[in-house]
Design a protein around this motif. Structure first.
Motif, PDB file in Angstrom:
ATOM      1  N   ASP A 195     113.627   1.710 -30.920  1.00 42.09           N
ATOM      2  CA  ASP A 195     112.353   1.711 -30.202  1.00 42.09           C
ATOM      3  C   ASP A 195     112.415   2.666 -29.019  1.00 42.09           C
ATOM      4  OD1 ASP A 195     109.790   1.082 -29.579  1.00 42.09           O
ATOM      5  OD2 ASP A 195     110.226  -0.874 -28.709  1.00 42.09           O
ATOM      6  N   TYR A 196     111.304   3.377 -28.791  1.00 40.93           N
ATOM      7  CA  TYR A 196     111.234   4.275 -27.644  1.00 40.93           C
ATOM      8  C   TYR A 196     110.968   3.487 -26.371  1.00 40.93           C
ATOM      9  CZ  TYR A 196     110.997   8.311 -30.789  1.00 40.93           C
ATOM     10  OH  TYR A 196     111.281   9.273 -31.732  1.00 40.93           O
ATOM     11  N   PRO A 197     111.549   3.860 -25.248  1.00 40.35           N
ATOM     12  CA  PRO A 197     112.568   4.906 -25.095  1.00 40.35           C
ATOM     13  C   PRO A 197     113.922   4.464 -25.667  1.00 40.35           C
ATOM     14  CG  PRO A 197     112.240   3.786 -23.023  1.00 40.35           C
ATOM     15  CD  PRO A 197     111.236   3.210 -23.954  1.00 40.35           C
ATOM     16  N   ILE A 198     114.630   5.364 -26.323  1.00 41.12           N
ATOM     17  CA  ILE A 198     115.916   5.065 -26.946  1.00 41.12           C
ATOM     18  C   ILE A 198     116.944   4.747 -25.861  1.00 41.12           C
ATOM     19  CG2 ILE A 198     117.761   5.957 -28.413  1.00 41.12           C
ATOM     20  CD1 ILE A 198     115.155   5.547 -29.908  1.00 41.12           C
ATOM     21  N   LYS A 199     117.589   3.607 -26.030  1.00 44.91           N
ATOM     22  CA  LYS A 199     118.593   3.211 -25.033  1.00 44.91           C
ATOM     23  C   LYS A 199     119.904   3.941 -25.241  1.00 44.91           C
ATOM     24  CE  LYS A 199     116.570  -1.406 -24.554  1.00 44.91           C
ATOM     25  NZ  LYS A 199     116.768  -2.869 -24.720  1.00 44.91           N
ATOM     26  N   SER A 200     120.297   4.140 -26.504  1.00 40.79           N
ATOM     27  CA  SER A 200     121.545   4.843 -26.795  1.00 40.79           C
ATOM     28  C   SER A 200     121.364   5.671 -28.057  1.00 40.79           C
ATOM     29  CB  SER A 200     122.700   3.851 -26.984  1.00 40.79           C
ATOM     30  OG  SER A 200     123.860   4.517 -27.469  1.00 40.79           O
ATOM     31  N   GLY A 201     121.384   6.991 -27.875  1.00 40.64           N
ATOM     32  CA  GLY A 201     121.219   7.868 -29.023  1.00 40.64           C
ATOM     33  C   GLY A 201     122.329   7.716 -30.029  1.00 40.64           C
ATOM     34  N   GLY A 202     123.562   7.555 -29.562  1.00 42.98           N
ATOM     35  CA  GLY A 202     124.702   7.425 -30.458  1.00 42.98           C
ATOM     36  C   GLY A 202     124.636   6.174 -31.287  1.00 42.98           C
ATOM     37  N   LYS A 203     124.317   5.032 -30.647  1.00 44.91           N
ATOM     38  CA  LYS A 203     124.220   3.778 -31.380  1.00 44.91           C
ATOM     39  C   LYS A 203     123.032   3.807 -32.348  1.00 44.91           C
ATOM     40  CE  LYS A 203     126.419   0.847 -27.859  1.00 44.91           C
ATOM     41  NZ  LYS A 203     126.241  -0.315 -26.960  1.00 44.91           N
ATOM     42  N   GLY A 204     121.941   4.436 -31.884  1.00 43.15           N
ATOM     43  CA  GLY A 204     120.778   4.535 -32.756  1.00 43.15           C
ATOM     44  C   GLY A 204     121.077   5.338 -34.006  1.00 43.15           C
ATOM     45  N   TYR A 205     121.774   6.455 -33.830  1.00 41.00           N
ATOM     46  CA  TYR A 205     122.133   7.278 -34.987  1.00 41.00           C
ATOM     47  C   TYR A 205     123.061   6.518 -35.922  1.00 41.00           C
ATOM     48  CZ  TYR A 205     124.391  10.807 -37.844  1.00 41.00           C
ATOM     49  OH  TYR A 205     124.891  11.497 -38.901  1.00 41.00           O
ATOM     50  N   GLY A 206     124.019   5.778 -35.360  1.00 45.82           N
ATOM     51  CA  GLY A 206     124.928   4.990 -36.179  1.00 45.82           C
ATOM     52  C   GLY A 206     124.197   3.934 -36.986  1.00 45.82           C
ATOM     53  N   PHE A 207     123.152   3.345 -36.371  1.00 42.62           N
ATOM     54  CA  PHE A 207     122.338   2.346 -37.072  1.00 42.62           C
ATOM     55  C   PHE A 207     121.641   2.971 -38.292  1.00 42.62           C
ATOM     56  CE2 PHE A 207     118.362   0.116 -37.827  1.00 42.62           C
ATOM     57  CZ  PHE A 207     118.743  -1.220 -37.805  1.00 42.62           C
ATOM     58  N   VAL A 208     121.018   4.137 -38.085  1.00 40.67           N
ATOM     59  CA  VAL A 208     120.329   4.813 -39.187  1.00 40.67           C
ATOM     60  C   VAL A 208     121.317   5.218 -40.269  1.00 40.67           C
ATOM     61  CG1 VAL A 208     118.910   6.803 -39.831  1.00 40.67           C
ATOM     62  CG2 VAL A 208     118.458   5.604 -37.684  1.00 40.67           C
ATOM     63  N   LEU A 211     127.538  -4.849 -42.442  1.00 39.24           N
ATOM     64  CA  LEU A 211     128.150  -5.460 -41.265  1.00 39.24           C
ATOM     65  C   LEU A 211     127.805  -4.668 -40.015  1.00 39.24           C
ATOM     66  CD1 LEU A 211     131.660  -6.344 -42.755  1.00 39.24           C
ATOM     67  CD2 LEU A 211     129.806  -7.936 -42.189  1.00 39.24           C
ATOM     68  N   GLY A 212     127.786  -3.334 -40.158  1.00 44.86           N
ATOM     69  CA  GLY A 212     127.425  -2.481 -39.016  1.00 44.86           C
ATOM     70  C   GLY A 212     126.006  -2.726 -38.552  1.00 44.86           C
ATOM     71  N   LEU A 213     125.082  -2.887 -39.492  1.00 44.79           N
ATOM     72  CA  LEU A 213     123.684  -3.151 -39.135  1.00 44.79           C
ATOM     73  C   LEU A 213     123.530  -4.502 -38.453  1.00 44.79           C
ATOM     74  CD1 LEU A 213     121.873  -1.870 -42.355  1.00 44.79           C
ATOM     75  CD2 LEU A 213     121.773  -0.833 -40.098  1.00 44.79           C
ATOM     76  N   ALA A 214     124.265  -5.503 -38.998  1.00 43.23           N
ATOM     77  CA  ALA A 214     124.184  -6.832 -38.394  1.00 43.23           C
ATOM     78  C   ALA A 214     124.704  -6.819 -36.955  1.00 43.23           C
ATOM     79  CB  ALA A 214     124.991  -7.831 -39.231  1.00 43.23           C
ATOM     80  N   LYS A 215     125.783  -6.097 -36.747  1.00 41.02           N
ATOM     81  CA  LYS A 215     126.359  -6.001 -35.402  1.00 41.02           C
ATOM     82  C   LYS A 215     125.409  -5.295 -34.451  1.00 41.02           C
ATOM     83  CE  LYS A 215     130.430  -4.265 -32.972  1.00 41.02           C
ATOM     84  NZ  LYS A 215     131.720  -3.530 -33.125  1.00 41.02           N
ATOM     85  N   ALA A 216     124.775  -4.216 -34.929  1.00 45.30           N
ATOM     86  CA  ALA A 216     123.872  -3.453 -34.061  1.00 45.30           C
ATOM     87  C   ALA A 216     122.607  -4.229 -33.725  1.00 45.30           C
ATOM     88  CB  ALA A 216     123.499  -2.140 -34.748  1.00 45.30           C
ATOM     89  N   SER A 217     122.252  -5.209 -34.570  1.00 41.86           N
ATOM     90  CA  SER A 217     121.023  -5.965 -34.340  1.00 41.86           C
ATOM     91  C   SER A 217     121.214  -7.138 -33.387  1.00 41.86           C
ATOM     92  CB  SER A 217     120.496  -6.489 -35.683  1.00 41.86           C
ATOM     93  OG  SER A 217     120.225  -5.430 -36.566  1.00 41.86           O
ATOM     94  N   MET A 218     122.452  -7.444 -33.067  1.00 45.55           N
ATOM     95  CA  MET A 218     122.726  -8.580 -32.158  1.00 45.55           C
ATOM     96  C   MET A 218     122.427  -8.217 -30.708  1.00 45.55           C
ATOM     97  SD  MET A 218     126.239 -10.061 -33.815  1.00 45.55           S
ATOM     98  CE  MET A 218     126.292 -10.711 -35.476  1.00 45.55           C
TER      99      MET A 218
END
Length: 590
Positions: free
Chosen positions: A550-563, A583-590
């Protein structure tokens, strides 16, 4: 039901067959949709007994008044009258009237459109003789050629469009894919608006009605630029369409027929139309394309053909020769998919040449309306092509071809100003001769030789045209294999041109024969805007934007890893990679 050794008896098959036929008859009789009857008064010159003043030097255009179209019967020279070509301002006004009518027509249901086409079909069936006579008077063709080329083809297009048009244009649901599985994905075929068709003169009724049928079914209005060579008959044919629309309570201005010279065609292109179908020569087609490009108007170009018929050594000549005679001399050779090159196996070459020479020498020419019986070939609609045709024949002869019959203009003793070209047989033609590479559009049979299937393909593909083709052989598999090797948009095994009576098939060519397709689902959909549309499939489920994206992006690196993990989960076929990504998506969504 009785069974004998597990088989249904013949009597039961007959009973079942008769029952099915009776059911079909009852359904047809009692569920037959009603049609609106309407009347259109035919022109006086449609009467075979009619005669008019004979023009000493028939000419389409008066040099002292270039906008005046001089209409005459090319078989007799009878003057039919004059028609004034519209000005650019009048063309623009016609477009505006059609545009206004199309707004309401686009709101009609498929059943309302079918009703119009059913009434049109009923009129054609009931008035086919008059329709043919009008075409014969304006083009010089015979009644048989008119019936085959004007009526049967139009009825086939009407019948197919009535039966299948709605299914072709219905919303087309597509697979949304795993990522979008919660969505409906579909194509909605919406009318373009006002389309145009710039059509040739060889079949004035069908060439004008064909585009109208497709335009009406797809919800469009249409402007047809009818050739100046058939301006007289086009007026009657327009009255038919408009009377049909009026009988159903629709605005007749939805359809316009306009006859004129090149400037009229240019005015139509500039008027604001949303699509152009052009049927004509490659030279004129390039001009249409160039003018349309300035306004970014999409074009469909059908630019004629130099169709071939390949005869392999095992061809059934008893069947093939009558088909080829019709293929060459139908409408005096004035067919875009007429047979203009017969490529014959060396083993049967002399036999074919001898039979064709015998048949062609007996063909009779004249005016079917004035003479009645005893006419095989009518007149040439265009009277300014004789020098070109004679030049092509002479060039071939000078390079080794043999002229066995015809090859020149025919001066009819009864109609001295009639436009006739002798039925011609030219043999021993080779691929490098001009007549093998230029469309003649005339009653000229060209016979060439091949030494086998591979050589036949070489001979055929040396020509720049590629519209239709035919292969004759007892080996159907081999014939189909050769068909697929020919550079042509259409092909027939042991036949010619019947692909056009199969209106479910697209019509068009390759090379200098043009591009795009009319007829079939492709042609009908080609007059529509294929709008891609997605909607929510599951109630309450909509596309969410995860907080990490969601904008504004809090962390570009984490956002890219999520995608990146999302892409891997959906598209990577390896299960280990999918689990790791999940597992990566679940972790990023917490």
């Amino acid at each position: 039901m009785d069974f004998l050794d597990g088989q249904v008896t013949v009597s039961h098959w007959l009973t079942l067959g008769f029952g099915a036929f009776l059911g079909w008859v009852l359904l047809t009789v009692f569920n037959k949709p009603s049609v609106k009857r309407f009347h259109v008064r035919p022109p006086a010159a449609a009467d075979p007994k009619w005669t008019g003043p004979v023009l000493e030097k028939p000419s389409l255009q008066d040099p002292s008044d270039p906008s005046n179209i001089i209409c005459y019967d090319p078989a007799t020279g009878y003057h039919l009258g004059n028609i004034r070509a519209p000005t650019p301002a009048q063309v623009q006004l016609a477009y505006e009237r059609t545009k206004e009518a199309q707004v309401q027509w686009a709101k009609t249901s498929f059943e309302q459109r079918r009703a119009v086409l059913r009434s049109l079909l009923a009129f054609v069936l009931e008035n086919q003789e008059t329709i043919c006579r009008v075409g014969c008077r304006d083009t010089g063709k015979t009644m048989i050629d008119a019936s085959l080329g004007e009526v049967i083809t139009t009825c086939a297009k009407l019948r197919w469009t009535i039966d299948h048009g709605e299914n072709v244009l219905a919303d087309d649901y597509r697979d949304p894919g795993l990522m979008m599985m919660y969505k409906h994905a579909k194509i909605v075929y919406q009318p373009m608006g006002v389309v145009a068709a710039l059509v040739s003169w060889n079949y004035p009724f069908h060439n004008a009605l064909g585009p109208v049928i497709s335009a009406l079914m797809s919800g469009n209005g249409i402007i047809v630029k009818c050739s100046e060579y058939v301006a007289w008959s086009s007026q009657y044919y327009l009255e038919i369409v408009r009377a049909c629309l009026a009988a159903h309570g629709h605005d007749p201005e939805l359809v316009q027929f306009i006859s004129g010279f090149a400037d009229v065609g240019e005015a139509i292109v500039r008027s604001g139309v949303n699509h152009i179908t052009f049927i004509g020569s490659p030279g004129v087609g390039k001009l249409v394309q160039r003018n349309a490009a300035e306004y970014l108007v999409p074009c469909l170009l059908e630019l004629g053909g130099k169709d071939c018929a390949v005869l392999l050594k095992d061809a059934d000549l008893k069947q093939a020769i009558p088909v080829l005679m019709r293929g060459v001399f139908q409408n005096c050779g004035q067919n875009c998919i007429g047979i203009e090159r017969i490529v014959v196996a060396a083993e049967i070459y002399d036999q074919v040449v001898a039979e064709m020479q015998k048949r062609i020498g007996t063909l009779r020419q004249g005016s079917i309306l004035a003479d009645g019986e005893g006419v095989d070939c009518g007149a040439m609609t265009m009277g300014n092509q004789f020098e070109k045709l004679e030049g092509l024949v002479q060039e071939a002869v000078s390079r080794g071809a043999r002229l066995l019959h015809g090859g020149k203009r025919y001066h009819h003793p009864k109609y001295p100003t009639g436009q006739y070209f002798e039925p011609t047989l030219l043999v021993d033609v080779t691929p490098d001769m001009a007549i093998a590479n230029n469309e003649t559009f005339a009653p000229i049979m060209v016979i060439m030789k091949h030494t086998g299937p591979e050589d036949a393909v070489r001979v055929v593909n040396a020509c720049p045209y590629g519209l239709g083709s035919s292969v004759f052989s007892a080996d159907k598999a081999l014939a189909e294999k050769i068909c697929l090797q020919l550079k042509a948009g259409m092909a027939n095994v042991n036949d010619f041109a019947v692909n056009y009576l199969c209106q479910s098939l697209p019509f068009g060519g390759v090379g200098i024969s043009g591009y795009g397709r009319f007829a079939g689902p492709e042609g009908l959909r080609g007059l529509c805007v294929p709008k891609a549309l997605t909607t929510d499939r599951i109630p309450g489920v909509k596309t969410p934007i995860p907080p990490i994206l969601d904008y504004p992006i809090k962390s570009g690196g984490k956002g890219y890893g999520f995608v990146q993990d999302l892409v891997t989960l959906i598209y990577n076929p390896e299960m280990v990679a999918k689990v790791k990504a999940g597992l990566g998506l679940a972790k990023a969504s917490m």
